[in-house]
Design an enzyme around this catalytic site. Sequence first.
Site, PDB file in Angstrom:
ATOM      1  N   GLN A 257       0.836  -1.089   0.205  1.00 17.65           N
ATOM      2  CA  GLN A 257      -0.229  -0.116   0.057  1.00 17.65           C
ATOM      3  C   GLN A 257       0.673   1.325  -0.232  1.00 17.65           C
ATOM      4  OE1 GLN A 257      -3.394  -0.303  -0.338  1.00 17.65           O
ATOM      5  NE2 GLN A 257      -3.811  -1.966  -0.275  1.00 17.65           N
ATOM      6  N   GLU A 304      -2.007 -15.500  -3.220  1.00 19.78           N
ATOM      7  CA  GLU A 304      -1.756 -14.412  -4.878  1.00 19.78           C
ATOM      8  C   GLU A 304      -0.785 -13.838  -5.657  1.00 19.78           C
ATOM      9  OE1 GLU A 304      -1.093 -10.729  -4.365  1.00 19.78           O
ATOM     10  OE2 GLU A 304       0.543 -11.127  -5.754  1.00 19.78           O
ATOM     11  N   ASP A 350      -9.130  -7.606  -2.035  1.00 20.00           N
ATOM     12  CA  ASP A 350      -9.278  -6.940  -2.329  1.00 20.00           C
ATOM     13  C   ASP A 350      -8.042  -6.729  -3.852  1.00 20.00           C
ATOM     14  OD1 ASP A 350      -7.313  -3.956  -1.971  1.00 20.00           O
ATOM     15  OD2 ASP A 350      -6.283  -5.059  -0.579  1.00 20.00           O
ATOM     16  N   CYS A 377      -9.864  -0.492  -5.348  1.00 18.95           N
ATOM     17  CA  CYS A 377      -9.008   0.752  -5.214  1.00 18.95           C
ATOM     18  C   CYS A 377     -10.027   1.924  -6.465  1.00 18.95           C
ATOM     19  CB  CYS A 377      -8.255   1.082  -4.818  1.00 18.95           C
ATOM     20  SG  CYS A 377      -7.712   0.004  -6.446  1.00 18.95           S
TER      21      CYS A 377
HETATM   22  C1  LIG Z   1      -4.451  -3.746  -4.334  1.00 17.63           C
HETATM   23  S1  LIG Z   1      -3.153  -5.153  -4.644  1.00 17.63           S
HETATM   24  C2  LIG Z   1      -3.534  -5.671  -2.783  1.00 17.63           C
HETATM   25  C3  LIG Z   1      -2.713  -6.260  -2.095  1.00 17.63           C
HETATM   26  C4  LIG Z   1      -2.751  -6.304  -0.022  1.00 17.63           C
HETATM   27  N1  LIG Z   1      -4.166  -6.484   0.256  1.00 17.63           N
HETATM   28  C5  LIG Z   1      -2.093  -5.431   0.325  1.00 17.63           C
HETATM   29  O1  LIG Z   1      -3.432  -4.552   0.647  1.00 17.63           O
HETATM   30  O2  LIG Z   1      -1.347  -5.117   0.686  1.00 17.63           O
HETATM   31  C6  LIG Z   1      -3.743  -6.751  -5.437  1.00 17.63           C
HETATM   32  C7  LIG Z   1      -2.986  -7.571  -5.401  1.00 17.63           C
HETATM   33  O3  LIG Z   1      -3.111  -8.813  -6.190  1.00 17.63           O
HETATM   34  C8  LIG Z   1      -2.434  -9.094  -6.697  1.00 17.63           C
HETATM   35  N2  LIG Z   1      -3.656  -9.949  -7.745  1.00 17.63           N
HETATM   36  C9  LIG Z   1      -3.896  -9.454  -9.222  1.00 17.63           C
HETATM   37  N3  LIG Z   1      -3.965  -9.672 -10.257  1.00 17.63           N
HETATM   38  C10 LIG Z   1      -4.549 -11.235  -9.195  1.00 17.63           C
HETATM   39  C11 LIG Z   1      -5.683 -12.774  -9.170  1.00 17.63           C
HETATM   40  N4  LIG Z   1      -6.105 -12.411 -10.154  1.00 17.63           N
HETATM   41  N5  LIG Z   1      -5.570 -13.367  -8.676  1.00 17.63           N
HETATM   42  C12 LIG Z   1      -4.661 -13.039  -7.087  1.00 17.63           C
HETATM   43  N6  LIG Z   1      -3.960 -12.084  -6.930  1.00 17.63           N
HETATM   44  C13 LIG Z   1      -3.731 -11.323  -7.875  1.00 17.63           C
HETATM   45  C14 LIG Z   1      -1.359  -8.217  -7.026  1.00 17.63           C
HETATM   46  O4  LIG Z   1       0.029  -8.825  -7.344  1.00 17.63           O
HETATM   47  C15 LIG Z   1      -1.443  -7.492  -5.860  1.00 17.63           C
HETATM   48  O5  LIG Z   1      -1.092  -7.776  -4.674  1.00 17.63           O
END
Ligand SMILES: C[S@@+](CC[C@H](N)C(=O)[O-])C[C@H]1O[C@@H](n2cnc3c(N)ncnc32)[C@H](O)[C@@H]1O
Length: 423
Positions: A257, A304, A350, A377
């Site tokens: 974040q 993840e 998320d 977001c």
């Molecule tokens: C907005 S971030 C949130 C990460 C964590 N919840 C945090 O608050 O630090 C979104 C995360 O989803 C991962 N991501 C993107 N597409 C994804 C998918 N299809 N399945 C699982 N993870 C994914 C990204 O690598 C990233 O780490």
Amino acid sequence: MSFEFIAEKLVYGGDALGHYQGRTILVPRALPGERLEVEEVRTAKGVTHARPLRVISPAPERVSPPCPYFGRCGGCHYQHLNYQNQTVWKREIVRETLRRIGKIVWENEIPIHASEPWNYRNQAQFKVSHSGGRTELGFFAAESHQLVPVDQCLILSPRLNLVLNVLRSASWSENLTDCSEIEMLADDQDENVMLTLRGKFTEPRGEALARQCLEEVPGASTVAVERKSGFRVQGEPALDYRAGEFEYQISPGSFFQASRHLLPAMVAAVTGGQSGALALDLYAGVGLFTLPLAGAFDRVVGVEGNRGAARDLEANARRHELGNVRAVGESAYDFLRRFAQAGPDLVVLDPPRAGVGARTLELLAKLRPARLHYVSCHPPTLARDLAFLSSRGYLLNMIEMFDFFPHTSHIECLARLTRNANF
Ligand SMILES: C[S@@+](CC[C@H](N)C(=O)[O-])C[C@H]1O[C@@H](n2cnc3c(N)ncnc32)[C@H](O)[C@@H]1O
């Protein structure tokens, strides 16, 4: 062509919307109720984009933007609006987006978590440009790849501004000739910094620059050069960041974040007061929510899609001796296709701006989780996904807004849902 325009409301993305001769007009840096002289820039899909030439009658909430780059740099949208009204308008935008895209009429309160309005960003991506023998660092102008050089940025943490100062100095800029982007992430104390360098480096030049960053950039503790095959890292292999009770290792390439002041409040809101046998944290990053959930659930699975971040998650669980956490390095969709244990007590979602989407939500709904906490977001995809979840029997109980990014148009929300027992 210039014309007079009365702004009616703010819409998602930062512009004010109004009408002129039957057309919809969008204008940046205008406020609801204001009369402005504006000039047409372009018309596309029936919407005219115009730029403000002069404010004829200013709104009482208008303030003088403190940043000299405001209006040129694409980072901030609302420095001309006092901070309290920014959050009020963002809340309106959330309501309207839910209504317009999700057909959800949410008439209950949307609590606002306001942030420190300045120096809050612990992460930044500086663009680097080279022309006429000069190297400049800054941000892109809105909707363009035109660099706006900046000396300092009022929303960045003090440490990141210090780093920027050094990199911009005359003695340093010649070192950056092969660089196109520098990403920085500062830790929770705003002391140590991880730098990620992107550009067309030969291996020796990339290594030399990384070494020099470690030696000369104040606070630089990890310096990574991004290559096609991954990262070459010098210094510490990862940055440590403490949020609430836990310390998280973050390697180059892992998401973390970017707003430092509201992070503990967000973690508490997502994970607090929860308990049960099984929680899933989909889109888990390095485990920001997974770790706090581990104390309250028998088992927690963090999923993840980025393998490096999933390795960080695993290491973070180990560091805190959380034997009930499983880290899975694959997409949420692939995970849900195989995962067979129905009835998780809580699922945290998320996702990135694209949202979760129907394919993955369909699989999730089949597991029949009791509660969903959806951190978003991007309100448009949140509205779309909430509409889908509602069609699968989930009730929206609460939505709150975390103003992670004051002065920008970004909006972060937490929606809490429960499964309708009759469904
Ligand atoms: C907005 S971030 C949130 C990460 C964590 N919840 C945090 O608050 O630090 C979104 C995360 O989803 C991962 N991501 C993107 N597409 C994804 C998918 N299809 N399945 C699982 N993870 C994914 C990204 O690598 C990233 O780490």
